[in-house]
Design a protein around this motif. Structure first.
Motif, PDB file in Angstrom:
ATOM      1  N   UNK A  28      38.901  27.943  41.642  1.00 18.46           N
ATOM      2  CA  UNK A  28      39.304  28.924  40.639  1.00 18.46           C
ATOM      3  C   UNK A  28      38.873  30.346  40.889  1.00 18.46           C
ATOM      4  N   UNK A  29      38.442  30.667  42.106  1.00 20.05           N
ATOM      5  CA  UNK A  29      37.977  32.017  42.397  1.00 20.05           C
ATOM      6  C   UNK A  29      39.153  32.931  42.741  1.00 20.05           C
ATOM      7  N   UNK A  30      39.011  34.186  42.392  1.00 22.04           N
ATOM      8  CA  UNK A  30      40.057  35.158  42.706  1.00 22.04           C
ATOM      9  C   UNK A  30      39.411  36.494  43.023  1.00 22.04           C
ATOM     10  N   UNK A  31      39.902  37.122  44.083  1.00 20.40           N
ATOM     11  CA  UNK A  31      39.487  38.483  44.372  1.00 20.40           C
ATOM     12  C   UNK A  31      38.531  38.609  45.538  1.00 20.40           C
ATOM     13  N   UNK A  32      37.751  39.697  45.506  1.00 17.60           N
ATOM     14  CA  UNK A  32      36.992  40.086  46.675  1.00 17.60           C
ATOM     15  C   UNK A  32      37.916  40.812  47.632  1.00 17.60           C
ATOM     16  N   UNK A  33      37.344  41.404  48.656  1.00 16.37           N
ATOM     17  CA  UNK A  33      38.164  42.160  49.600  1.00 16.37           C
ATOM     18  C   UNK A  33      39.253  41.328  50.234  1.00 16.37           C
ATOM     19  N   UNK A  40      46.600  39.573  48.164  1.00 16.52           N
ATOM     20  CA  UNK A  40      47.504  39.852  47.046  1.00 16.52           C
ATOM     21  C   UNK A  40      48.352  41.092  47.323  1.00 16.52           C
ATOM     22  N   UNK A  41      47.720  42.105  47.898  1.00 19.04           N
ATOM     23  CA  UNK A  41      48.473  43.320  48.228  1.00 19.04           C
ATOM     24  C   UNK A  41      49.577  43.007  49.229  1.00 19.04           C
ATOM     25  N   UNK A  76      38.655  42.330  35.450  1.00 14.15           N
ATOM     26  CA  UNK A  76      38.611  41.236  34.486  1.00 14.15           C
ATOM     27  C   UNK A  76      37.876  40.035  35.061  1.00 14.15           C
ATOM     28  N   UNK A  77      38.141  39.722  36.307  1.00 15.35           N
ATOM     29  CA  UNK A  77      37.506  38.558  36.936  1.00 15.35           C
ATOM     30  C   UNK A  77      35.999  38.770  37.075  1.00 15.35           C
TER      31      UNK A  77
END
Length: 338
Positions: A158-163, A169-170, A244-245
């Motif tokens: 369930x993790x999202x994000x970081x570099x 995503x970009x 938000x995350x």
């Protein structure tokens, strides 16, 4: 003062091993830094715990030499290792066994590297830290040893994000904009231009064919922030989701430790957060103020090996003067490097 006895330094061998670099420091019990060394990234998953720890040996030998010691049995009182990819208790146990098999310390402790960041940003073992660098993770700690943590295994947990996540995503949005499946975004031409290619799809093809190292995709993060500064809705939405995350992680950790209604440090670190880009930083602090009004956000730019060393001094009951001496040494190092 002679701090050596029997070939051993009373103190801490501090290790901060991250995905891209590893720092090792030998610190006397009074907080004096006796030696430091830096090496490459730490990858226990592909290498195995014992081999990954064994590859730290040259760094340990380097700090021992700076202290005028030959590696012995043991080198110092305690080994405090804060290690990336030590995400599960069983992984910490395997890595600790590998550490204890080396003639480095009388005692040893292994923790995820997020705990090193947390201790570097607090006056004691109490608070919550969120790291947003190559990946994202969160940890909380109380003086009685209770912790709050997350598996941090990526999308599986369930993790999202970081570099890495932001770059992926970009790319997803940019590629879909180019082929018509998604809405227009300034990310598509900007990503291509950054790598000197026609667009994001060309970047994806270059990575797939091996013409562009996959590791370079982290360079997309500054491109993302630049597009957001220009008002691109897609880029802005990704940064908002990242904020938000980060706050969700912090609030869950605070809740688990019954700290949500108390003044408590929330340490923010890792390359993405340490940059303190207003679009992200201001968003995070505003969300945190709404969800946890008593939380005290702190951005830490000190090297995480400082946190590993402080955790070791805690273990030795070294006292505040030793901690202050250690912090002062790293402050002086940062000033000299600036």
């Amino acid at each position: 003062m002679n701090r050596h006895f029997g070939g051993q330094v009373p103190g801490v061998l501090a290790i901060d091993a991250g995905n891209s670099k590893t720092d090792v420091a030998l610190v006397a019990a009074d907080g004096t830094v006796l030696g430091t060394a830096r090496g490459g990234g730490f990858q226990p998953q592909p290498d195995g715990a014992d081999r990954a720890i064994a590859e730290l040996t040259p760094l340990v030998e380097a700090v021992a030499a700076q202290a005028g010691l030959r590696p012995g049995t043991p080198l110092t009182s305690h080994v405090s290792a804060c290690l990336a990819n030590a995400d599960l208790p069983v992984e910490e146990q395997r890595l600790l066994a590998a550490v204890e098999a080396r003639p480095w310390g009388v005692t040893g402790a292994v923790a995820n590297d997020t705990f090193g960041l947390l201790r570097a940003g607090t006056d004691g073992p109490r608070g919550v830290a969120v790291v947003c660098g190559a990946g994202i993770n969160c940890a909380g700690l109380l003086p009685d040893g209770r912790t709050a943590r997350f598996p941090a295994l990526g999308m599986l947990t369930g993790d999202w994000g970081g570099g890495g996540g932001l770059a992926a995503e970009a790319m997803w949005h940019a590629a879909r904009a180019e082929d018509g499946r998604g809405g227009a975004t300034a990310l598509a031409p900007a990503i291509g231009a950054h790598f000197g290619l026609p667009g994001a799809t060309a970047v994806a093809e270059a990575v797939h064919l091996g013409d562009l190292p996959r590791e370079r995709l982290h360079e997309i993060v500054p491109v993302l922030f630049a597009a957001a500064e220009g008002g691109d809705p897609t880029a802005l939405s990704l940064i908002d989701r990242q904020a938000d995350e980060i706050v969700r992680l912090a609030v869950v950790a605070l809740t688990r430790l019954d700290l949500l209604d108390e003044p408590v440090p929330v340490v923010l670190g890792g390359g993405v957060l340490a940059a303190q880009h207003p679009l992200l930083h201001d968003n995070v602090t505003a969300r945190l103020a709404a969800a946890a009004p008593l939380a005290e956000p702190r951005v830490v730019v000190a090297p995480p090996v400082l946190g590993a060393a402080l955790l070791g001094l805690d273990r030795l009951d070294a006292g505040p003067q030793a901690q202050q001496r250690l912090r002062a040494a790293y402050t002086a190092r940062r000033s000299a490097a600036a």
